[in-house]
Enzyme design. Structure first.
Site, PDB file in Angstrom:
ATOM      1  N   GLU A   1       0.835  -1.196   0.000  1.00 49.66           N
ATOM      2  CA  GLU A   1       0.000   0.000   0.000  1.00 49.66           C
ATOM      3  C   GLU A   1       0.871   1.246   0.000  1.00 49.66           C
ATOM      4  O   GLU A   1       1.982   1.241   0.525  1.00 49.66           O
ATOM      5  CB  GLU A   1      -0.922  -0.012   1.222  1.00 49.66           C
ATOM      6  CG  GLU A   1      -1.890  -1.189   1.187  1.00 49.66           C
ATOM      7  CD  GLU A   1      -2.791  -1.257   2.400  1.00 49.66           C
ATOM      8  OE1 GLU A   1      -2.890  -0.265   3.139  1.00 49.66           O
ATOM      9  OE2 GLU A   1      -3.398  -2.316   2.611  1.00 49.66           O
ATOM     10  N   HIS A   2       0.363   2.318  -0.587  1.00 48.53           N
ATOM     11  CA  HIS A   2       1.080   3.588  -0.631  1.00 48.53           C
ATOM     12  C   HIS A   2       0.877   4.360   0.668  1.00 48.53           C
ATOM     13  O   HIS A   2      -0.170   4.290   1.292  1.00 48.53           O
ATOM     14  CB  HIS A   2       0.583   4.442  -1.803  1.00 48.53           C
ATOM     15  CG  HIS A   2       0.934   3.862  -3.141  1.00 48.53           C
ATOM     16  ND1 HIS A   2       2.167   4.011  -3.717  1.00 48.53           N
ATOM     17  CD2 HIS A   2       0.216   3.102  -3.999  1.00 48.53           C
ATOM     18  CE1 HIS A   2       2.181   3.394  -4.883  1.00 48.53           C
ATOM     19  NE2 HIS A   2       1.008   2.821  -5.077  1.00 48.53           N
ATOM     20  N   ARG A   3       1.886   5.108   1.039  1.00 51.12           N
ATOM     21  CA  ARG A   3       1.823   5.943   2.241  1.00 51.12           C
ATOM     22  C   ARG A   3       1.168   7.271   1.881  1.00 51.12           C
ATOM     23  O   ARG A   3       1.746   8.098   1.184  1.00 51.12           O
ATOM     24  CB  ARG A   3       3.241   6.170   2.763  1.00 51.12           C
ATOM     25  CG  ARG A   3       3.305   6.324   4.244  1.00 51.12           C
ATOM     26  CD  ARG A   3       4.723   6.330   4.725  1.00 51.12           C
ATOM     27  NE  ARG A   3       5.153   7.712   4.785  1.00 51.12           N
ATOM     28  CZ  ARG A   3       6.403   8.124   4.682  1.00 51.12           C
ATOM     29  NH1 ARG A   3       7.355   7.262   4.475  1.00 51.12           N
ATOM     30  NH2 ARG A   3       6.691   9.391   4.776  1.00 51.12           N
TER      31      ARG A   3
END
Length: 183
Positions: free
Chosen positions: A92-94
């Protein structure tokens, strides 16, 4: 030069997953020839792996089988049935970072890793049935004997013995009470 570099990377990736595939067979796991299995995955005792990609941060319990899809970061219990096209524990992207693009971060002189969230495994209990095309996000916990309906996107914990479905997934009904009643 770029073609040679890409070819080398593809060959290295193929070799890495082939080692995992061979290891799976040696451990007695029935494995589809198209499966991509990390040699670091803990799969001893799993029953079968279909056309699926198994990452290094994955543990699969005894008697479980997975049809197809992607499992990146997960602990899957014993005797689980996982349908086709699933995605479990994807990276997942931050969102708190100034960019979610790894390429933009690299162009600005940062590591691509700064755009990714720390991996938190998805934990799936024993005897869970996961339908086709289900997405289970990182960090979600699915209790023993739960059922996840086809096409569901699970973003929060699922208690044991419940049927969940939808986008985002929510409780539909109990399944253990029905089994006890002989329905």
């Amino acid at each position: 030069m770029r073609i040679v570099e890409n070819l080398f990377k593809a060959l290295a990736s193929w070799s890495y997953y082939r080692i995992g595939w061979l290891r799976a067979g040696w451990l007695g796991v029935r494995t589809d020839w198209r499966a991509r299995v990390s040699p670091r995955a803990r799969i001893s005792g799993a029953h079968a792996l279909g056309c699926i990609e198994i990452g290094r941060n994955v543990t699969i319990g005894r008697g479980s089988y997975l049809s197809s899809g992607l499992v990146q970061c997960a602990q899957i219990g014993r005797y689980c049935s996982v349908g086709p096209g699933v995605v479990i524990g994807p990276s997942e992207h931050r969102l708190s970072h100034w960019t979610t693009s790894p390429r933009e971060a690299e162009d600005a002189g940062e590591s691509a890793q700064t755009t990714r969230e720390q991996a938190v495994p998805t934990v799936i209990g024993d005897g869970v049935w996961i339908g086709a095309r289900v997405v289970l996000l990182q960090g979600v916990r699915v209790g023993d004997r739960a059922v996840i309906a086809a096409g569901a996107v699970v973003v929060r914990d699922v208690p044991a013995g419940e049927l969940w479905g939808g986008v985002p997934a929510k409780r539909i009904r109990s399944v253990t009470a029905d089994a006890a009643a002989g329905c």
